[in-house]
Design a protein around this motif. Structure first.
Motif, PDB file in Angstrom:
ATOM      1  N   SER A 134       0.811  -1.231   0.000  1.00 52.59           N
ATOM      2  CA  SER A 134       0.000   0.000   0.000  1.00 52.59           C
ATOM      3  C   SER A 134       0.838   1.272   0.000  1.00 52.59           C
ATOM      4  CB  SER A 134      -0.942   0.000   1.213  1.00 52.59           C
ATOM      5  OG  SER A 134      -0.206  -0.067   2.422  1.00 52.59           O
ATOM      6  N   ASN A 135       2.059   1.206   0.517  1.00 49.31           N
ATOM      7  CA  ASN A 135       2.918   2.397   0.571  1.00 49.31           C
ATOM      8  C   ASN A 135       3.938   2.449  -0.566  1.00 49.31           C
ATOM      9  OD1 ASN A 135       1.719   3.369   2.970  1.00 49.31           O
ATOM     10  ND2 ASN A 135       2.982   1.972   4.197  1.00 49.31           N
ATOM     11  N   LEU A 136       3.776   1.565  -1.548  1.00 45.92           N
ATOM     12  CA  LEU A 136       4.718   1.492  -2.655  1.00 45.92           C
ATOM     13  C   LEU A 136       4.077   2.016  -3.939  1.00 45.92           C
ATOM     14  CD1 LEU A 136       6.024  -2.147  -1.977  1.00 45.92           C
ATOM     15  CD2 LEU A 136       7.019   0.015  -1.173  1.00 45.92           C
ATOM     16  N   THR A 137       4.886   2.555  -4.806  1.00 46.04           N
ATOM     17  CA  THR A 137       4.363   3.024  -6.086  1.00 46.04           C
ATOM     18  C   THR A 137       4.082   1.834  -6.990  1.00 46.04           C
ATOM     19  OG1 THR A 137       6.532   3.206  -7.156  1.00 46.04           O
ATOM     20  CG2 THR A 137       5.755   5.120  -5.895  1.00 46.04           C
ATOM     21  N   ARG A 138       3.228   2.039  -7.970  1.00 47.15           N
ATOM     22  CA  ARG A 138       2.917   0.972  -8.916  1.00 47.15           C
ATOM     23  C   ARG A 138       4.168   0.552  -9.689  1.00 47.15           C
ATOM     24  NH1 ARG A 138      -1.338  -1.438 -11.503  1.00 47.15           N
ATOM     25  NH2 ARG A 138      -1.040  -2.010 -13.697  1.00 47.15           N
ATOM     26  N   ALA A 139       4.992   1.530 -10.035  1.00 46.44           N
ATOM     27  CA  ALA A 139       6.220   1.221 -10.775  1.00 46.44           C
ATOM     28  C   ALA A 139       7.136   0.330  -9.940  1.00 46.44           C
ATOM     29  CB  ALA A 139       6.946   2.505 -11.168  1.00 46.44           C
ATOM     30  N   PHE A 140       7.232   0.597  -8.654  1.00 47.28           N
ATOM     31  CA  PHE A 140       8.083  -0.212  -7.792  1.00 47.28           C
ATOM     32  C   PHE A 140       7.525  -1.628  -7.659  1.00 47.28           C
ATOM     33  CE2 PHE A 140       9.590  -1.892  -3.740  1.00 47.28           C
ATOM     34  CZ  PHE A 140      10.948  -1.591  -3.796  1.00 47.28           C
ATOM     35  N   VAL A 141       6.199  -1.733  -7.496  1.00 44.07           N
ATOM     36  CA  VAL A 141       5.575  -3.054  -7.384  1.00 44.07           C
ATOM     37  C   VAL A 141       5.792  -3.849  -8.671  1.00 44.07           C
ATOM     38  CG1 VAL A 141       3.394  -4.287  -7.122  1.00 44.07           C
ATOM     39  CG2 VAL A 141       3.864  -2.282  -5.709  1.00 44.07           C
ATOM     40  N   GLN A 142       5.664  -3.189  -9.803  1.00 42.14           N
ATOM     41  CA  GLN A 142       5.903  -3.859 -11.084  1.00 42.14           C
ATOM     42  C   GLN A 142       7.329  -4.387 -11.164  1.00 42.14           C
ATOM     43  OE1 GLN A 142       4.353  -2.179 -14.868  1.00 42.14           O
ATOM     44  NE2 GLN A 142       6.489  -2.152 -15.524  1.00 42.14           N
ATOM     45  N   GLU A 143       8.274  -3.589 -10.698  1.00 39.66           N
ATOM     46  CA  GLU A 143       9.675  -4.003 -10.678  1.00 39.66           C
ATOM     47  C   GLU A 143       9.867  -5.230  -9.781  1.00 39.66           C
ATOM     48  OE1 GLU A 143      13.877  -2.951 -11.705  1.00 39.66           O
ATOM     49  OE2 GLU A 143      11.912  -2.371 -12.498  1.00 39.66           O
ATOM     50  N   GLU A 144       9.214  -5.216  -8.622  1.00 40.00           N
ATOM     51  CA  GLU A 144       9.340  -6.339  -7.689  1.00 40.00           C
ATOM     52  C   GLU A 144       8.707  -7.609  -8.261  1.00 40.00           C
ATOM     53  OE1 GLU A 144      11.044  -6.396  -4.564  1.00 40.00           O
ATOM     54  OE2 GLU A 144      11.818  -4.688  -5.717  1.00 40.00           O
ATOM     55  N   ILE A 145       7.587  -7.459  -8.954  1.00 39.88           N
ATOM     56  CA  ILE A 145       6.949  -8.618  -9.573  1.00 39.88           C
ATOM     57  C   ILE A 145       7.836  -9.169 -10.684  1.00 39.88           C
ATOM     58  CG2 ILE A 145       5.017  -9.310 -11.074  1.00 39.88           C
ATOM     59  CD1 ILE A 145       3.183  -7.678  -9.297  1.00 39.88           C
TER      60      ILE A 145
END
Length: 225
Positions: A134-145
């Protein structure tokens, strides 16, 4: 008082839903170049196969819980059963679309690892729940995925996987899957169809014995032909 309010507001709400449905039905849906879905073991059905269609959200707990008994049932019947999975990212699961997109990216690279990735998502869903990101940007989550996918299927695929998230084709393929589910009347995950007919209780996992009760008569009819 609650009943009165329910009776007052229900008809406008139904009318609103109906107008949305009509608008969606009239919208043009582009025809994909090939049928949607990931065939289990890359095994398309033969003319006598019982065909199971499963609509899964990779970060849905009910989809996760339904996978093991379904997999065991398919192993029990062997080539008599053909399974195809369609991604259906639920809008209230924050990272479902990205996880579904990852499956489409991997399936295009190597169909033999698509289900391995699906099982990896099921095994580590908590990493991608909304409260965990919830505290992460979509771009960061995409990178992690993307990193998660690389770790799961192999580092040799790294350039193609990261590039896949920048490729509009993977986005388009994931949207097509969602639209396909909508056209079939899917509204929850998991949802199952057997030989084109929907099973009841969409959104609930079916246990192994439940699958046997459904599939035994169909497989036995195959054998009697």
């Amino acid at each position: 008082m609650q009943l009165q309010n329910h009776l007052i507001f229900k008809p406008p709400f139904l009318l609103f839903c109906f107008l949305i449905y009509i608008g969606c039905a009239k919208a043009q849906v582009s025809i994909p170049p090939k049928p949607d879905g990931f065939w289990y073991h890359n095994r398309a059905p033969n003319p006598d196969s019982v065909v199971i269609e499963a609509f899964f959200d990779p970060v849905c707990p009910d989809s996760r819980d339904s996978w093991k008994p379904l997999k065991e049932a398919i192993q029990n019947y062997g080539s008599s059963i053909a399974l195809v999975v369609h991604t259906f990212p639920l809008p209230y699961h924050d990272n479902a679309f990205l996880a579904s997109r990852a499956l489409h990216i991997v399936d295009k690279l190597n169909v033999s690892v698509t289900y391995h990735l699906l099982e990896a998502f099921f095994g580590q869903q908590e990493k991608f729940y909304g409260r965990a990101t919830s505290n992460l940007t979509r771009a960061f989550v995409q990178e992690e995925i993307a990193k998660f996918v690389v770790d799961t299927v192999g580092r040799s695929y790294s350039p193609e996987i990261f590039g896949g998230f920048r490729d509009v084709n993977s986005d388009h393929a994931t949207r097509i899957s969602f639209k396909y589910g909508g056209l079939r009347g899917v509204y929850a995950t998991p949802t199952f169809f057997v030989n084109g007919f929907p099973l009841p209780d969409a959104g609930s996992a079916l246990d192994y014995n439940g699958w046997l009760r459904i599939l035994d008569p169909l497989v036995n009819k195959q054998g009697s032909h």
